[in-house]
Design a protein around this motif. Structure first.
Motif, PDB file in Angstrom:
ATOM      1  N   GLY A 168       3.689  14.111  -9.310  1.00  0.00           N
ATOM      2  CA  GLY A 168       2.493  13.355  -9.654  1.00  0.00           C
ATOM      3  C   GLY A 168       2.677  11.866  -9.444  1.00  0.00           C
ATOM      4  N   GLN A 169       3.862  11.337  -9.786  1.00  0.00           N
ATOM      5  CA  GLN A 169       4.129   9.912  -9.582  1.00  0.00           C
ATOM      6  C   GLN A 169       4.150   9.564  -8.098  1.00  0.00           C
ATOM      7  N   LEU A 170       4.726  10.455  -7.300  1.00  0.00           N
ATOM      8  CA  LEU A 170       4.744  10.213  -5.855  1.00  0.00           C
ATOM      9  C   LEU A 170       3.328  10.237  -5.285  1.00  0.00           C
ATOM     10  N   ALA A 304       2.007  -1.187  -7.692  1.00  0.00           N
ATOM     11  CA  ALA A 304       1.386   0.083  -8.071  1.00  0.00           C
ATOM     12  C   ALA A 304       1.609   0.413  -9.540  1.00  0.00           C
ATOM     13  N   GLY A 305       2.534  -0.308 -10.190  1.00  0.00           N
ATOM     14  CA  GLY A 305       2.848  -0.009 -11.584  1.00  0.00           C
ATOM     15  C   GLY A 305       3.670   1.246 -11.748  1.00  0.00           C
ATOM     16  N   SER A 306       4.325   1.694 -10.677  1.00  0.00           N
ATOM     17  CA  SER A 306       5.149   2.900 -10.736  1.00  0.00           C
ATOM     18  C   SER A 306       6.527   2.562 -11.283  1.00  0.00           C
ATOM     19  N   PRO A 307       7.212   3.520 -11.916  1.00  0.00           N
ATOM     20  CA  PRO A 307       8.590   3.262 -12.349  1.00  0.00           C
ATOM     21  C   PRO A 307       9.463   2.987 -11.129  1.00  0.00           C
ATOM     22  N   PRO A 308      10.415   2.057 -11.243  1.00  0.00           N
ATOM     23  CA  PRO A 308      11.153   1.617 -10.060  1.00  0.00           C
ATOM     24  C   PRO A 308      12.101   2.672  -9.502  1.00  0.00           C
TER      25      PRO A 308
END
Length: 328
Positions: A168-170, A304-308
């Motif tokens: 989902g994160q991808l 994007a605010g995604s975890p690094p």
């Protein structure tokens, strides 16, 4: 060659005669310093990759020569090497932190290779680096960015050493960057497991969109900031990658946009866009510096605010992720 410290002239003459009776290789082992051998060994390594040469040179000049360079090659013992590695381990790296077990392992690998070459050349009869004891190196395992880990990272800034996204994160990240000029590159790395250098070195002649496959036959790597293009990392890395219909569609769209930009550049006076043949290029049509891809991904992940994650971690997740549906 000069040696002293003998109790008498007779003892000195005996030592001289013993030395002269040795072969030229054995004489070199008795007279050459470790520093001289290491630099000679480096000069003979003509068939290694530029990145490997850079790492070998760093190990030799920064670690080995300062600690054991003045010792005689033929007199080198494992006890001396254990003491030297203990001293190296007590130094600090560029970040001010103690040298890691990984660094010590890399330096030991370089020294062991150099001394093995000295054994093959007949300068020494044994490789004392084989008996050096080093701290165990813990191999970090990839950890998935679960909700709990994301919450901890948001609260403390702490993150796993190696982390991969959930499907989902991808999918969320790919949706965010779908208008990015390098969208197809992020897609290939994340879902088809290409390495950074393989993606940077990919040419259209190696991509068959009709058959749904691409061939990995080269990569662009860096030694320092200089870019070097050559064969893949290993024989196993030279491979054919199957492309599903979504990936073929993404690459077709990328090719169409690339051709449109090239035509637009030709229509503008004074603007140049090269037809370099690479799949991923800059605005000038020339291939990209691999370091730029790392910087660009870091910027996009933050936006994007995604975890690094690292660019290599993006590839690590490819084996367990299924491609999300392509948006048109």
């Amino acid at each position: 060659m000069r040696r002293g410290g003998y109790p008498s002239e007779v003892a000195a003459r005996r030592a001289r005669d013993e030395l002269l009776a040795l072969s030229r290789e054995e004489q070199a082992g008795r007279s050459w310093t470790v520093a001289r051998w290491l630099r000679y060994w480096l000069s003979t390594r003509t068939r290694i990759r530029p990145t490997a040469r850079m790492h070998y040179t760093r190990d030799v000049e920064h670690f080995l020569i300062p600690h054991i360079g003045g010792l005689i090659l033929g007199d080198l013992t494992s006890r001396q090497l254990n003491m030297a590695f203990a001293q190296i381990g007590s130094t600090r790296n560029r970040s001010g932190q103690p040298q890691t077990p990984c660094t010590l392992q890399h330096v030991h690998t370089t020294l062991r290779a150099a001394l093995s070459a000295a054994v093959r050349e007949g300068l020494i009869v044994d490789n004392p680096a084989r008996r050096v004891e080093l701290p165990a190196r813990a191999r970090p395992q990839a950890q998935v960015w679960t909700e709990a880990r994301v919450a901890e990272w948001a609260a403390t800034g702490q993150r796993p050493t190696i982390a991969v996204w959930t499907p989902g994160q991808l999918a969320s990240f790919l949706d965010y960057v779908r208008d990015d000029r390098l969208f197809a590159l992020w897609w290939l790395i994340a879902l088809r497991g290409l390495r950074r250098g393989e993606a940077a070195g990919l040419r259209w002649t190696e991509v068959d969109l009709h058959a749904g496959q691409l061939s990995v036959v080269r990569q662009r790597t860096t030694a320092g900031y200089d870019v070097h293009e050559g064969p893949p990392k290993s024989a196993a890395s030279r491979r054919t990658v199957a492309l599903d219909q979504h990936t073929v569609r993404v690459l077709r769209q990328h090719r169409d946009r690339q051709q449109q930009r090239r035509r637009a550049a030709r229509a503008e006076v004074g603007k140049v866009c090269h037809d370099s043949g690479y799949v991923f290029t800059g605005p000038d049509g020339l291939p990209l510096h691999p370091g730029y891809l790392t910087q660009r991904l870091r910027l996009l992940v933050a936006r994007a605010g995604s975890p690094p994650i690292r660019l290599h971690d993006l590839r690590h997740g490819a084996a367990t992720l299924r491609a999300p549906p392509a948006r048109t």
